[in-house]
Design a protein around this motif. Structure first.
Motif, PDB file in Angstrom:
ATOM      1  N   GLU A   8       1.052  -1.248  -0.074  1.00  0.00           N
ATOM      2  CA  GLU A   8      -0.118   0.041  -0.040  1.00  0.00           C
ATOM      3  C   GLU A   8       0.911   1.158  -0.151  1.00  0.00           C
ATOM      4  O   GLU A   8       0.716   2.284  -0.678  1.00  0.00           O
ATOM      5  CB  GLU A   8      -0.794  -0.013   1.289  1.00  0.00           C
ATOM      6  N   ALA A  11       1.985   3.304  -3.160  1.00  0.00           N
ATOM      7  CA  ALA A  11       1.373   4.449  -3.813  1.00  0.00           C
ATOM      8  C   ALA A  11       1.723   5.798  -3.381  1.00  0.00           C
ATOM      9  O   ALA A  11       1.770   6.703  -4.096  1.00  0.00           O
ATOM     10  CB  ALA A  11      -0.213   4.183  -3.035  1.00  0.00           C
ATOM     11  N   ARG A  18       5.449  11.802  -8.565  1.00  0.00           N
ATOM     12  CA  ARG A  18       4.657  12.909  -9.176  1.00  0.00           C
ATOM     13  C   ARG A  18       4.947  14.260  -8.570  1.00  0.00           C
ATOM     14  O   ARG A  18       4.796  15.167  -9.582  1.00  0.00           O
ATOM     15  CB  ARG A  18       3.076  12.402  -9.208  1.00  0.00           C
ATOM     16  N   ARG A  72       5.090   7.011 -17.632  1.00  0.00           N
ATOM     17  CA  ARG A  72       3.948   6.323 -17.583  1.00  0.00           C
ATOM     18  C   ARG A  72       2.820   7.048 -17.077  1.00  0.00           C
ATOM     19  O   ARG A  72       1.877   6.939 -17.782  1.00  0.00           O
ATOM     20  CB  ARG A  72       4.370   5.318 -16.160  1.00  0.00           C
ATOM     21  N   MET A  99      -2.563   6.741  -4.839  1.00  0.00           N
ATOM     22  CA  MET A  99      -2.684   8.230  -4.525  1.00  0.00           C
ATOM     23  C   MET A  99      -2.808   8.922  -5.827  1.00  0.00           C
ATOM     24  O   MET A  99      -2.564  10.269  -5.810  1.00  0.00           O
ATOM     25  CB  MET A  99      -1.284   8.759  -3.774  1.00  0.00           C
ATOM     26  N   ASP A 118      -9.083   0.289  -4.375  1.00  0.00           N
ATOM     27  CA  ASP A 118      -7.808   0.111  -3.656  1.00  0.00           C
ATOM     28  C   ASP A 118      -8.163  -0.524  -2.579  1.00  0.00           C
ATOM     29  O   ASP A 118      -9.516  -0.471  -2.163  1.00  0.00           O
ATOM     30  CB  ASP A 118      -6.922   1.190  -3.881  1.00  0.00           C
ATOM     31  N   ARG A 119      -7.235  -0.938  -1.873  1.00  0.00           N
ATOM     32  CA  ARG A 119      -7.489  -1.402  -0.488  1.00  0.00           C
ATOM     33  C   ARG A 119      -8.174  -0.506   0.441  1.00  0.00           C
ATOM     34  O   ARG A 119      -7.755   0.726   0.299  1.00  0.00           O
ATOM     35  CB  ARG A 119      -6.189  -2.187   0.027  1.00  0.00           C
ATOM     36  N   VAL A 122      -5.747   2.521   2.027  1.00  0.00           N
ATOM     37  CA  VAL A 122      -5.212   3.386   0.877  1.00  0.00           C
ATOM     38  C   VAL A 122      -6.350   4.390   0.778  1.00  0.00           C
ATOM     39  O   VAL A 122      -5.905   5.683   0.738  1.00  0.00           O
ATOM     40  CB  VAL A 122      -4.915   2.832  -0.200  1.00  0.00           C
ATOM     41  N   ASP A 145      -9.995  -5.765  -1.815  1.00  0.00           N
ATOM     42  CA  ASP A 145      -8.617  -6.229  -2.122  1.00  0.00           C
ATOM     43  C   ASP A 145      -8.965  -7.007  -3.430  1.00  0.00           C
ATOM     44  O   ASP A 145      -9.938  -7.673  -3.515  1.00  0.00           O
ATOM     45  CB  ASP A 145      -8.101  -7.169  -1.086  1.00  0.00           C
ATOM     46  N   LEU A 146      -8.167  -6.678  -4.477  1.00  0.00           N
ATOM     47  CA  LEU A 146      -8.323  -7.218  -5.847  1.00  0.00           C
ATOM     48  C   LEU A 146      -8.087  -8.830  -5.911  1.00  0.00           C
ATOM     49  O   LEU A 146      -8.343  -9.345  -6.763  1.00  0.00           O
ATOM     50  CB  LEU A 146      -7.689  -6.490  -6.788  1.00  0.00           C
ATOM     51  N   THR A 147      -7.796  -9.432  -4.838  1.00  0.00           N
ATOM     52  CA  THR A 147      -7.801 -10.879  -4.842  1.00  0.00           C
ATOM     53  C   THR A 147      -8.836 -11.546  -3.830  1.00  0.00           C
ATOM     54  O   THR A 147      -8.863 -12.699  -3.905  1.00  0.00           O
ATOM     55  CB  THR A 147      -6.239 -11.462  -4.308  1.00  0.00           C
ATOM     56  N   GLU A 171      -2.427  -0.057 -13.175  1.00  0.00           N
ATOM     57  CA  GLU A 171      -1.146   1.048 -13.302  1.00  0.00           C
ATOM     58  C   GLU A 171      -0.471   0.672 -11.878  1.00  0.00           C
ATOM     59  O   GLU A 171      -0.633   0.902 -10.922  1.00  0.00           O
ATOM     60  CB  GLU A 171      -1.468   2.207 -13.441  1.00  0.00           C
ATOM     61  N   GLY A 172       0.807   0.178 -12.274  1.00  0.00           N
ATOM     62  CA  GLY A 172       1.660   0.120 -10.785  1.00  0.00           C
ATOM     63  C   GLY A 172       1.297  -1.188 -10.184  1.00  0.00           C
ATOM     64  O   GLY A 172       1.496  -1.181  -8.822  1.00  0.00           O
ATOM     65  N   LEU A 173       0.581  -2.412 -10.537  1.00  0.00           N
ATOM     66  CA  LEU A 173       0.047  -3.288  -9.945  1.00  0.00           C
ATOM     67  C   LEU A 173       0.871  -4.607 -10.154  1.00  0.00           C
ATOM     68  O   LEU A 173       1.017  -5.318  -9.215  1.00  0.00           O
ATOM     69  CB  LEU A 173      -1.687  -3.501 -10.262  1.00  0.00           C
ATOM     70  N   ILE A 177       2.074  -8.913  -7.844  1.00  0.00           N
ATOM     71  CA  ILE A 177       0.959 -10.002  -7.684  1.00  0.00           C
ATOM     72  C   ILE A 177       1.558 -11.133  -8.255  1.00  0.00           C
ATOM     73  O   ILE A 177       1.922 -11.410  -9.286  1.00  0.00           O
ATOM     74  CB  ILE A 177      -0.281  -9.499  -8.626  1.00  0.00           C
TER      75      ILE A 177
HETATM   76  C1  SAM Z   1       2.531   1.556  -7.026  1.00  0.00           C
HETATM   77  S1  SAM Z   1       0.831   1.633  -6.333  1.00  0.00           S
HETATM   78  C2  SAM Z   1       0.128   2.541  -7.825  1.00  0.00           C
HETATM   79  C3  SAM Z   1      -1.198   3.113  -7.633  1.00  0.00           C
HETATM   80  C4  SAM Z   1      -1.783   3.937  -8.687  1.00  0.00           C
HETATM   81  N1  SAM Z   1      -2.003   3.264  -9.806  1.00  0.00           N
HETATM   82  C5  SAM Z   1      -0.512   4.864  -9.160  1.00  0.00           C
HETATM   83  O1  SAM Z   1       0.004   4.857 -10.357  1.00  0.00           O
HETATM   84  O2  SAM Z   1      -0.145   5.932  -8.521  1.00  0.00           O
HETATM   85  C6  SAM Z   1       0.337   0.175  -6.119  1.00  0.00           C
HETATM   86  C7  SAM Z   1      -1.206   0.235  -5.542  1.00  0.00           C
HETATM   87  O3  SAM Z   1      -1.438  -1.037  -5.344  1.00  0.00           O
HETATM   88  C8  SAM Z   1      -2.454  -1.465  -4.681  1.00  0.00           C
HETATM   89  N2  SAM Z   1      -2.530  -2.767  -4.412  1.00  0.00           N
HETATM   90  C9  SAM Z   1      -1.725  -3.870  -4.410  1.00  0.00           C
HETATM   91  N3  SAM Z   1      -2.190  -5.082  -4.270  1.00  0.00           N
HETATM   92  C10 SAM Z   1      -3.600  -4.964  -4.256  1.00  0.00           C
HETATM   93  C11 SAM Z   1      -4.668  -5.767  -4.210  1.00  0.00           C
HETATM   94  N4  SAM Z   1      -4.462  -6.954  -3.787  1.00  0.00           N
HETATM   95  N5  SAM Z   1      -5.804  -5.301  -4.043  1.00  0.00           N
HETATM   96  C12 SAM Z   1      -6.135  -3.764  -4.194  1.00  0.00           C
HETATM   97  N6  SAM Z   1      -5.191  -3.066  -4.313  1.00  0.00           N
HETATM   98  C13 SAM Z   1      -3.808  -3.463  -4.359  1.00  0.00           C
HETATM   99  C14 SAM Z   1      -1.834  -0.743  -3.501  1.00  0.00           C
HETATM  100  O4  SAM Z   1      -2.624  -0.509  -2.274  1.00  0.00           O
HETATM  101  C15 SAM Z   1      -1.184   0.435  -4.046  1.00  0.00           C
HETATM  102  O5  SAM Z   1      -1.777   1.523  -3.839  1.00  0.00           O
END
Ligand code: SAM
Length: 284
Positions: A8, A11, A18, A72, A99, A118-119, A122, A145-147, A171-173, A177
């Motif tokens: 988390e 983020a 940024r 990105r 964020m 998001d979680r 966050v 949670d996306l899982t 993005e950034g995920l 995983i």
């Molecule tokens: C690097 S940040 C990217 C956030 C945003 N897309 C950005 O580019 O600023 C990774 C994000 O993935 C979220 N995340 C990671 N695993 C997750 C999950 N299983 N379910 C929901 N959110 C998840 C984290 O909470 C975090 O906010």
């Protein structure tokens, strides 16, 4: 203010990047909220990334995280704005939102419904930091949670309609995983994306997870408690297998350079180089 777990907390790193980009005279975009979102944590996070990426005693071998993040953000800003102005796009889903402040800093057509997934910690943290700032779009948050088993139901309960086209940004995920979960996530996104829906994501290649010269960056994330665990050399095939026809563009290629990518981009058949792809396309 909720405490963020390691993944988390990434983020906050993207918000710090940024904020730093926004301070540059030659910035690729302007995010007036990033500095407030990251708060005091920004300097330390940037210093750690900078120490790994730009070692003072030898040439840089790692990808430049600040340039990567700037490209990105701009690439996906443009993609989302383009999608939002297409008449068939009525819903945008940022999964995860972290964020990200696009809902607040970009103009959106009035027909867009915009979901930030998001979680819970966050989204709570972000709401606290953005207290009083109004989104420029019909904006809905989905704390899941996306899982987890039920996230699609929660998205639908927030007003998402799986029967009409949507635009998704992952993005950034995906690097965080595990492979089986990443596949399952794409399968689930595909299942609730009507034909013609757009998808976009960033994803690294296999070599980026294993090359010795990537160690410095991989160790930073592993040390934080959120190692990079998933990548693919064939992003087109991965998304194709879930019903998406996509292109994969690399930073430094003409469509994703913006005059900022500092490194060569060897041809795709060269396997032993680190790569990151911006995947984008449509659900069949
Ligand atoms: C690097 S940040 C990217 C956030 C945003 N897309 C950005 O580019 O600023 C990774 C994000 O993935 C979220 N995340 C990671 N695993 C997750 C999950 N299983 N379910 C929901 N959110 C998840 C984290 O909470 C975090 O906010």
């Amino acid at each position: 203010m909720p405490v963020l777990n390691p993944v988390e907390r990434t983020a906050l790193l993207t918000a710090a990047l940024r904020a730093a980009e926004t301070r540059r005279g030659d910035r690729l975009y302007e995010d007036p909220y990033a500095a407030g979102l990251v708060g005091d944590a920004g300097a330390g996070l940037l210093a750690e990334i900078r120490a790994a990426t730009f070692p003072p005693d030898r040439p840089r071998s790692l990808p430049s995280t600040p340039d990567y993040n700037a490209i990105r953000t701009r690439f996906f800003d443009d993609l989302l704005q383009h999608a939002a102005h297409a008449p068939e796009t009525t819903q945008i889903v940022l999964a995860p939102a972290g964020m990200d402040s696009r809902a607040y800093r970009l103009p959106w057509p009035s027909h867009i419904r915009y979901f930030e997934v998001d979680r819970p910690a966050v989204l709570e943290f972000k709401a606290d930091r953005l207290d009083g700032v109004r989104p420029r779009v019909d904006h809905r948050t989905v704390a899941v949670d996306l899982t987890a088993d039920d996230w699609e139901d929660r998205l639908v309960a927030a007003g998402y309609d799986p029967s009409v086209p949507s635009t998704w940004l992952l993005e950034g995920l995906l690097y965080y995983i595990p492979e089986a979960d990443a596949h399952r996530m794409l399968e689930r996104v595909a299942a609730i994306s009507a034909p013609g829906s757009r998808i976009a994501a960033d994803i690294v290649n296999q070599a980026a997870l294993t090359l010795p010269h990537m160690r410095g960056l991989l160790d930073v994330f592993a040390g934080w408690g959120c190692p990079w665990v998933f990548g693919t050399d064939e992003p087109e095939e991965l998304f194709e297998s879930y019903g998406f026809d996509v292109r994969a563009v690399q930073p430094g290629e003409p469509d994703a350079d913006f005059g900022r990518w500092p490194d060569p981009v060897p041809p795709r058949e060269v396997k032993d180089v680190r790569r990151v792809f911006f995947v984008h396309g449509r659900r069949r």
